[in-house]
Design a protein around this motif. Structure first.
Motif, PDB file in Angstrom:
ATOM      1  N   GLU A 231      30.441  52.706  47.852  1.00  0.00           N
ATOM      2  CA  GLU A 231      30.364  51.348  47.332  1.00  0.00           C
ATOM      3  C   GLU A 231      31.709  50.618  47.435  1.00  0.00           C
ATOM      4  O   GLU A 231      32.760  51.226  47.288  1.00  0.00           O
ATOM      5  N   LYS A 232      31.649  49.308  47.652  1.00  0.00           N
ATOM      6  CA  LYS A 232      32.870  48.501  47.612  1.00  0.00           C
ATOM      7  C   LYS A 232      33.440  48.501  46.201  1.00  0.00           C
ATOM      8  O   LYS A 232      34.648  48.582  46.000  1.00  0.00           O
ATOM      9  N   ASP A 233      32.546  48.369  45.223  1.00  0.00           N
ATOM     10  CA  ASP A 233      32.940  48.390  43.817  1.00  0.00           C
ATOM     11  C   ASP A 233      32.033  49.381  43.085  1.00  0.00           C
ATOM     12  O   ASP A 233      30.911  49.041  42.707  1.00  0.00           O
ATOM     13  N   PRO A 234      32.486  50.633  42.896  1.00  0.00           N
ATOM     14  CA  PRO A 234      31.638  51.660  42.266  1.00  0.00           C
ATOM     15  C   PRO A 234      31.119  51.263  40.888  1.00  0.00           C
ATOM     16  O   PRO A 234      30.051  51.714  40.474  1.00  0.00           O
ATOM     17  N   SER A 235      31.859  50.412  40.161  1.00  0.00           N
ATOM     18  CA  SER A 235      31.421  50.001  38.836  1.00  0.00           C
ATOM     19  C   SER A 235      30.316  48.952  38.881  1.00  0.00           C
ATOM     20  O   SER A 235      29.647  48.692  37.883  1.00  0.00           O
ATOM     21  N   SER A 236      30.117  48.343  40.065  1.00  0.00           N
ATOM     22  CA  SER A 236      29.045  47.366  40.253  1.00  0.00           C
ATOM     23  C   SER A 236      28.346  47.670  41.576  1.00  0.00           C
ATOM     24  O   SER A 236      28.486  46.931  42.555  1.00  0.00           O
ATOM     25  N   PRO A 237      27.594  48.777  41.629  1.00  0.00           N
ATOM     26  CA  PRO A 237      27.040  49.253  42.906  1.00  0.00           C
ATOM     27  C   PRO A 237      25.976  48.315  43.475  1.00  0.00           C
ATOM     28  O   PRO A 237      25.192  47.725  42.738  1.00  0.00           O
ATOM     29  N   GLU A 238      25.963  48.219  44.806  1.00  0.00           N
ATOM     30  CA  GLU A 238      24.935  47.440  45.497  1.00  0.00           C
ATOM     31  C   GLU A 238      23.971  48.331  46.267  1.00  0.00           C
ATOM     32  O   GLU A 238      22.921  47.875  46.717  1.00  0.00           O
ATOM     33  N   TYR A 239      24.299  49.614  46.405  1.00  0.00           N
ATOM     34  CA  TYR A 239      23.442  50.541  47.138  1.00  0.00           C
ATOM     35  C   TYR A 239      22.706  51.496  46.190  1.00  0.00           C
ATOM     36  O   TYR A 239      21.482  51.501  46.131  1.00  0.00           O
ATOM     37  N   ILE A 240      23.439  52.334  45.472  1.00  0.00           N
ATOM     38  CA  ILE A 240      22.814  53.308  44.591  1.00  0.00           C
ATOM     39  C   ILE A 240      22.680  52.685  43.203  1.00  0.00           C
ATOM     40  O   ILE A 240      23.659  52.581  42.457  1.00  0.00           O
ATOM     41  N   ILE A 241      21.462  52.279  42.888  1.00  0.00           N
ATOM     42  CA  ILE A 241      21.211  51.496  41.689  1.00  0.00           C
ATOM     43  C   ILE A 241      20.622  52.373  40.587  1.00  0.00           C
ATOM     44  O   ILE A 241      19.734  53.197  40.839  1.00  0.00           O
ATOM     45  N   THR A 242      21.113  52.186  39.369  1.00  0.00           N
ATOM     46  CA  THR A 242      20.541  52.860  38.211  1.00  0.00           C
ATOM     47  C   THR A 242      19.338  52.071  37.702  1.00  0.00           C
ATOM     48  O   THR A 242      19.439  50.862  37.461  1.00  0.00           O
ATOM     49  N   VAL A 243      18.209  52.740  37.599  1.00  0.00           N
ATOM     50  CA  VAL A 243      17.008  52.133  37.008  1.00  0.00           C
ATOM     51  C   VAL A 243      16.914  52.695  35.593  1.00  0.00           C
ATOM     52  O   VAL A 243      16.466  53.832  35.402  1.00  0.00           O
ATOM     53  N   ARG A 244      17.341  51.907  34.643  1.00  0.00           N
ATOM     54  CA  ARG A 244      17.490  52.398  33.274  1.00  0.00           C
ATOM     55  C   ARG A 244      16.191  52.977  32.722  1.00  0.00           C
ATOM     56  O   ARG A 244      15.132  52.352  32.793  1.00  0.00           O
TER      57      ARG A 244
END
Length: 251
Positions: A231-244
């Motif tokens: 990710e470009k910004d691991p704290s705001s991922p655009e690829y691996i998304i958490t589905v709460r």
């Protein structure tokens, strides 16, 4: 030592002899008992006493092929010359995806996790019965067949990420990223099913196997490592998304 059912004769159909197994075990008695049990099941078996000889037969120049001359490797950890963990790690580093079953007298959770983390598919603690060993071999063959029965595409693409299954390579914005074996297999699973939500339990079963001993935090740790690398910004991922409340998905 092995249990008394070492000479158990299976009533099931014999396995095709095209399924070849390499046994790397330095204790002669155990090695011979394993070979006998596998031969009785119809497998073609090659057995060697140390890691150095194992490397020689694995990379036999006569094969003239990048593929391993074996369909399964049974690997003791405590070996002379090259230990089992290093041999397993080397095979995965070289991109070989042959199923690996580790044998060890070390049965602690830490030892099992370490064996699986370096790339093994299963871990069997000594003493064991050859009946269980054969059953685990069958399970590994089934799992491997299901995973790779369909020819792999030369490349998987999602956004700015490219994954090459046969080469075990990942490119992010055309720059190669080094992933550990479990990280690669985890991300490959995501790439094969973009948008699908995977629970932590499903990911543990798929990547670590149903016999994994540990908790779901292992998945969270590997997801964090993947994000740091992809990710470009691991704290705001655009690829691996958490589905709460459910798990993770790609995209």
């Amino acid at each position: 030592m092995l249990s008394s059912d070492a000479t158990h004769n299976s009533s099931q159909s014999k396995i095709q002899k095209s399924q070849r197994i390499l046994v790397v075990e330095d204790e002669e008695l155990i090695r011979e008992m394993i070979v006998l049990a596998l031969h009785e099941e119809g497998y073609a078996v090659t057995a060697v006493p140390d890691g150095s000889i194992a490397l020689t037969v694995i990379h036999d120049p006569a094969t003239k092929s990048e593929d391993l001359p074996f369909d399964l490797v049974i690997l003791d950890i405590m070996l002379p010359q090259i230990n089992g963990l290093d041999l397993c790690r080397l095979l995965r580093y070289q991109g070989h995806r042959v199923p690996i079953l580790i044998l060890s007298a070390k049965g602690s959770e830490t030892d099992r996790v370490l064996g699986l983390e370096v790339g093994a598919d299963d871990y069997l603690t000594k003493p064991f019965s050859t009946r269980e060993l054969v059953a685990r071999c069958r399970a590994l063959f089934r799992r491997h067949h299901l995973n790779y029965a369909v020819s792999e595409p030369p490349m998987l693409q999602f956004g700015e990420i490219s994954l090459y299954p046969q080469q075990c390579r990942v490119l992010v914005r055309e720059k190669e990223v080094n992933l550990a074996p479990k990280e690669f297999r985890l991300f490959e699973l995501f790439m094969n099913s973009p948008r699908r939500v995977w629970s932590r339990e499903q990911l543990l079963d798929k990547i670590w196997g149903i016999d994994f001993v540990g908790d779901s935090k292992t998945v969270d740790v590997h997801i964090r490592w993947l994000r740091e690398k992809l990710e470009k910004d691991p704290s705001s991922p655009e690829y691996i998304i958490t589905v709460r409340g459910f798990g993770y998905r790609l995209g």
